[in-house]
Design a protein around this motif. Structure first.
Motif, PDB file in Angstrom:
ATOM      1  N   TRP A   1       0.816  -1.206   0.000  1.00  0.00           N
ATOM      2  CA  TRP A   1       0.000   0.000   0.000  1.00  0.00           C
ATOM      3  C   TRP A   1       0.860   1.270   0.000  1.00  0.00           C
ATOM      4  O   TRP A   1       0.575   2.220  -0.708  1.00  0.00           O
ATOM      5  N   HIS A   2       1.934   1.275   0.781  1.00  0.00           N
ATOM      6  CA  HIS A   2       2.778   2.468   0.917  1.00  0.00           C
ATOM      7  C   HIS A   2       3.553   2.816  -0.356  1.00  0.00           C
ATOM      8  O   HIS A   2       4.068   3.906  -0.492  1.00  0.00           O
ATOM      9  N   ARG A   3       3.611   1.902  -1.320  1.00  0.00           N
ATOM     10  CA  ARG A   3       4.352   2.156  -2.577  1.00  0.00           C
ATOM     11  C   ARG A   3       3.575   3.012  -3.559  1.00  0.00           C
ATOM     12  O   ARG A   3       4.127   3.478  -4.549  1.00  0.00           O
ATOM     13  N   PHE A   4       2.277   3.194  -3.302  1.00  0.00           N
ATOM     14  CA  PHE A   4       1.416   3.913  -4.232  1.00  0.00           C
ATOM     15  C   PHE A   4       0.946   5.238  -3.672  1.00  0.00           C
ATOM     16  O   PHE A   4       0.705   5.364  -2.484  1.00  0.00           O
ATOM     17  N   THR A   5       0.786   6.213  -4.554  1.00  0.00           N
ATOM     18  CA  THR A   5       0.106   7.458  -4.214  1.00  0.00           C
ATOM     19  C   THR A   5      -1.396   7.171  -4.403  1.00  0.00           C
ATOM     20  O   THR A   5      -1.794   6.552  -5.369  1.00  0.00           O
ATOM     21  N   VAL A   6      -2.205   7.632  -3.450  1.00  0.00           N
ATOM     22  CA  VAL A   6      -3.638   7.363  -3.503  1.00  0.00           C
ATOM     23  C   VAL A   6      -4.397   8.691  -3.456  1.00  0.00           C
ATOM     24  O   VAL A   6      -4.055   9.582  -2.676  1.00  0.00           O
ATOM     25  N   ALA A   7      -5.409   8.803  -4.313  1.00  0.00           N
ATOM     26  CA  ALA A   7      -6.286   9.970  -4.330  1.00  0.00           C
ATOM     27  C   ALA A   7      -7.721   9.486  -4.274  1.00  0.00           C
ATOM     28  O   ALA A   7      -8.063   8.448  -4.842  1.00  0.00           O
ATOM     29  N   GLU A   8      -8.565  10.237  -3.595  1.00  0.00           N
ATOM     30  CA  GLU A   8      -9.968   9.847  -3.479  1.00  0.00           C
ATOM     31  C   GLU A   8     -10.746  10.090  -4.759  1.00  0.00           C
ATOM     32  O   GLU A   8     -11.674   9.369  -5.079  1.00  0.00           O
ATOM     33  N   HIS A   9     -10.395  11.115  -5.524  1.00  0.00           N
ATOM     34  CA  HIS A   9     -11.128  11.439  -6.758  1.00  0.00           C
ATOM     35  C   HIS A   9     -10.152  11.713  -7.861  1.00  0.00           C
ATOM     36  O   HIS A   9      -9.217  12.321  -7.812  1.00  0.00           O
TER      37      HIS A   9
END
Length: 119
Positions: free
Chosen positions: A111-119
């Motif tokens: 999980w920590h390897r990715f940038t995550v955005a809600e939209h």
């Protein structure tokens, strides 16, 4: 802005539909269906095309809100996409992932390897 379905997207139950949209330095891949080994070819092809055709590409957004299932092979595909973009400094962003995507990535420690955005 251009949106095209991936010609390599398989049809049928359990298939992953890949829709591509490009806007300047950003390529958006909208995924719907199951993220499994069968997703490798259409995703790698779409990303390879974007990398070759847009030399100024800086961001790839994977819209995951319609992904209904992901297994370890699907996680491996996501990691492969990271490895493909890293040499050029292109950021992979997971947009709106559901628990079907987030939970396996968290459990695998990816999980920590990715940038995550809600939209």
């Amino acid at each position: 802005m251009e949106e095209t379905p991936s010609p390599a997207a398989p049809a049928g139950a359990g298939a992953l539909d890949v829709r591509e949209q490009r806007n300047g330095r950003t390529c958006t891949l909208t995924l719907a269906g199951e993220l499994t080994e069968a997703a490798r070819r259409p995703l790698v092809r779409a990303l390879t095309d974007a990398l070759l055709e847009v030399p100024t590409l800086r961001r790839v957004e994977l819209r995951l809100g319609e992904v209904t299932f992901m297994n370890s092979a699907g996680m491996a595909v996501l990691v492969q996409l990271l490895r493909m973009t890293a040499p050029r400094g292109v950021e992979i962003v997971l947009v709106g992932p559901r628990a079907t995507v987030t939970r396996p990535l968290q459990l695998a420690g990816l999980w920590h390897r990715f940038t995550v955005a809600e939209h």
